[in-house]
Design a protein around this motif. Structure first.
Motif, mmCIF file in Angstrom:
data_model
loop_
_atom_site.group_PDB
_atom_site.id
_atom_site.type_symbol
_atom_site.label_atom_id
_atom_site.label_comp_id
_atom_site.label_asym_id
_atom_site.label_seq_id
_atom_site.Cartn_x
_atom_site.Cartn_y
_atom_site.Cartn_z
ATOM 1 N N PRO A 133 0.783 -1.306 0.072
ATOM 2 C CA PRO A 133 -0.035 -0.183 0.120
ATOM 3 C C PRO A 133 0.940 1.308 -0.100
ATOM 4 N N MET A 134 0.315 2.326 -0.574
ATOM 5 C CA MET A 134 1.079 3.511 -0.661
ATOM 6 C C MET A 134 1.199 4.103 0.706
ATOM 7 N N PRO A 135 2.297 4.505 1.069
ATOM 8 C CA PRO A 135 2.310 5.339 2.480
ATOM 9 C C PRO A 135 1.429 6.241 2.529
ATOM 10 N N ASP A 136 0.789 6.523 3.821
ATOM 11 C CA ASP A 136 -0.271 7.462 4.449
ATOM 12 C C ASP A 136 0.328 8.508 4.994
ATOM 13 N N TYR A 137 0.459 9.886 4.499
ATOM 14 C CA TYR A 137 1.159 10.797 5.187
ATOM 15 C C TYR A 137 0.388 12.076 4.966
ATOM 16 N N TRP A 138 0.698 13.197 5.848
ATOM 17 C CA TRP A 138 0.274 14.776 5.496
ATOM 18 C C TRP A 138 1.653 15.443 5.535
ATOM 19 N N TYR A 139 1.675 16.408 4.898
ATOM 20 C CA TYR A 139 2.714 17.244 4.605
ATOM 21 C C TYR A 139 2.422 18.766 4.750
ATOM 22 N N LEU A 140 2.843 19.567 5.928
ATOM 23 C CA LEU A 140 2.351 20.565 6.142
ATOM 24 C C LEU A 140 3.510 21.771 6.292
ATOM 25 N N VAL A 141 3.342 22.933 5.737
ATOM 26 C CA VAL A 141 4.117 23.857 5.715
ATOM 27 C C VAL A 141 3.585 25.363 6.369
ATOM 28 N N PRO A 142 4.257 26.280 6.451
ATOM 29 C CA PRO A 142 3.633 27.786 7.071
ATOM 30 C C PRO A 142 3.409 28.767 6.256
ATOM 31 N N THR A 143 4.009 28.720 5.071
ATOM 32 C CA THR A 143 4.023 29.645 3.897
ATOM 33 C C THR A 143 3.422 29.230 2.631
ATOM 34 N N ALA A 144 3.153 30.206 1.794
ATOM 35 C CA ALA A 144 2.567 29.803 0.507
ATOM 36 C C ALA A 144 3.850 29.479 -0.576
ATOM 37 N N GLY A 145 5.301 30.251 -0.312
ATOM 38 C CA GLY A 145 6.291 29.993 -1.097
ATOM 39 C C GLY A 145 6.815 28.454 -0.822
ATOM 40 N N LEU A 146 6.757 27.933 0.216
ATOM 41 C CA LEU A 146 7.171 26.491 0.752
ATOM 42 C C LEU A 146 6.179 25.556 0.224
ATOM 43 N N GLU A 147 4.851 26.170 -0.036
ATOM 44 C CA GLU A 147 3.910 25.025 -0.246
ATOM 45 C C GLU A 147 4.339 24.766 -1.902
ATOM 46 N N TRP A 148 4.517 26.004 -2.468
ATOM 47 C CA TRP A 148 4.790 25.745 -3.893
ATOM 48 C C TRP A 148 6.311 24.945 -4.232
ATOM 49 N N GLN A 149 7.217 25.106 -3.106
ATOM 50 C CA GLN A 149 8.442 24.471 -3.405
ATOM 51 C C GLN A 149 8.331 22.988 -3.202
ATOM 52 N N ARG A 150 7.317 22.553 -2.261
ATOM 53 C CA ARG A 150 7.221 21.322 -1.855
ATOM 54 C C ARG A 150 5.895 20.502 -2.681
ATOM 55 N N ARG A 151 5.373 21.175 -3.652
ATOM 56 C CA ARG A 151 4.297 20.666 -4.314
ATOM 57 C C ARG A 151 4.200 19.217 -4.758
ATOM 58 N N ASN A 152 5.713 18.794 -5.316
ATOM 59 C CA ASN A 152 5.593 17.498 -5.663
ATOM 60 C C ASN A 152 5.674 16.313 -4.642
ATOM 61 N N LEU A 153 5.798 16.936 -3.318
ATOM 62 C CA LEU A 153 5.709 16.080 -2.090
ATOM 63 C C LEU A 153 4.481 15.869 -1.638
ATOM 64 N N ALA A 154 3.505 16.461 -2.114
ATOM 65 C CA ALA A 154 2.156 16.302 -1.544
ATOM 66 C C ALA A 154 1.502 14.890 -1.751
ATOM 67 N N PRO A 155 0.921 14.416 -0.702
ATOM 68 C CA PRO A 155 0.272 13.126 -0.681
ATOM 69 C C PRO A 155 -1.163 13.331 -1.398
ATOM 70 N N ASN A 156 -1.573 12.074 -1.941
ATOM 71 C CA ASN A 156 -3.108 12.212 -2.733
ATOM 72 C C ASN A 156 -3.917 13.002 -1.810
ATOM 73 N N ILE A 157 -4.301 12.873 -0.568
ATOM 74 C CA ILE A 157 -5.371 13.378 0.259
ATOM 75 C C ILE A 157 -4.933 15.026 -0.024
ATOM 76 N N GLN A 158 -4.010 15.590 -0.350
ATOM 77 C CA GLN A 158 -3.677 17.113 -0.461
ATOM 78 C C GLN A 158 -3.648 17.558 -1.577
ATOM 79 N N ILE A 159 -3.804 16.781 -2.631
ATOM 80 C CA ILE A 159 -3.854 17.187 -3.888
ATOM 81 C C ILE A 159 -5.377 17.772 -4.513
#
Length: 263
Positions: free
Chosen positions: A32-58
């Protein structure tokens, strides 16, 4: 778990290696695909880490064409992510920042200040400071509507606590009349409810300070023994004074059993 680094933030591939994050588009096999959440405090970091987003946060409906490549909308920013998680269950109607100001203006107008026009005008001019104060007390679960003087030590003067209590009561009435709640109140209720079920892995990157809601989020995650939190933070030994605030923020968490990784 703490992953600290000097200089530039680690590349996505480095974080995948340390955290065991999958490539969503190429995950195969029976595991099974690992289940995780990825959280950041700024919009800039959100864009930088967009490719690390899990399915539930896309959010696929935000898919758009960018530079001849398919990019996707993600919800990694703490506020956006928590609102998204709440929407997966019984969905509260969260007031927008604009509607909060409208409710606040009406709450101010309902106060008996006809004989104090200067005070009413001062309240109007300070509306942004007042709305920030309302969000802060809601975030901490403070109810000033019953006995505001119980919290007078938090204010510059007891009269301010009393006024805040009156305005909070009117503000909440305005919200209730429109079947709305503030994000802070809704999130606090969600985190304290049985509906909050974090996955086995939670990643929090770049939180050099934690708000009361973020503190509560961490505390609630730690109540689930199967949940592991990774904190990814900058920490430069040569600038110890500048990063003293980071160490202070996580002092209590660092006192708990944990592991540290230096990148």
């Amino acid at each position: 778990m703490f992953l600290t680094y000097e200089g530039e933030p680690p590349q996505d591939e480095v974080l995948r290696k340390h955290l065991g994050l999958p490539y969503l588009n190429s995950w195969t096999g029976t595991v099974p695909m690992p289940d995780y959440w990825y959280l950041v405090p700024t919009a800039g970091l959100e864009w930088q880490r967009r490719n690390l987003a899990p399915n539930i946060q896309i959010q696929e409906r935000l898919r758009r064409q960018t530079d001849s490549r398919q990019e996707f909308g993600v919800k990694l920013l703490f506020r956006k992510a928590l609102a998204h998680f709440m929407a997966l269950g019984p969905k509260p109607r969260i007031a927008t920042r604009v509607s909060e100001l409208v409710h606040l203006r009406r709450a101010m107008s309902s106060l008996d200040l006809e004989r104090e026009p200067e005070r009413r005008e001062q309240l109007r001019r300070d509306r942004y400071a007042w709305i920030a104060a309302f969000r802060a007390v809601e975030e901490q679960g403070i109810d000033l509507t019953v006995n505001p003087l119980e919290y007078e030590h938090r204010f510059v003067h007891p009269d301010v606590a009393v006024l805040m209590g009156k305005m909070q009561a009117c503000f909440r009435q305005q919200l209730e009349s429109h079947d709305e709640v503030t994000f802070e109140a809704a999130t606090r209720a969600f985190l304290l409810s049985d509906d909050f079920q974090p996955p086995p892995l939670v990643v929090m990157e770049g939180f050099t300070r934690l708000t009361p809601l973020q503190h509560l989020f961490v505390e609630r995650c730690l109540l689930h023994p199967e949940c592991t939190i990774w904190f990814i933070l900058p920490l430069r030994a040569t600038q110890q004074e500048g990063f003293e605030a980071v160490e202070k923020t996580y002092r209590d968490l660092l006192a708990l059993p944990h592991k540290e990784v230096r990148e």
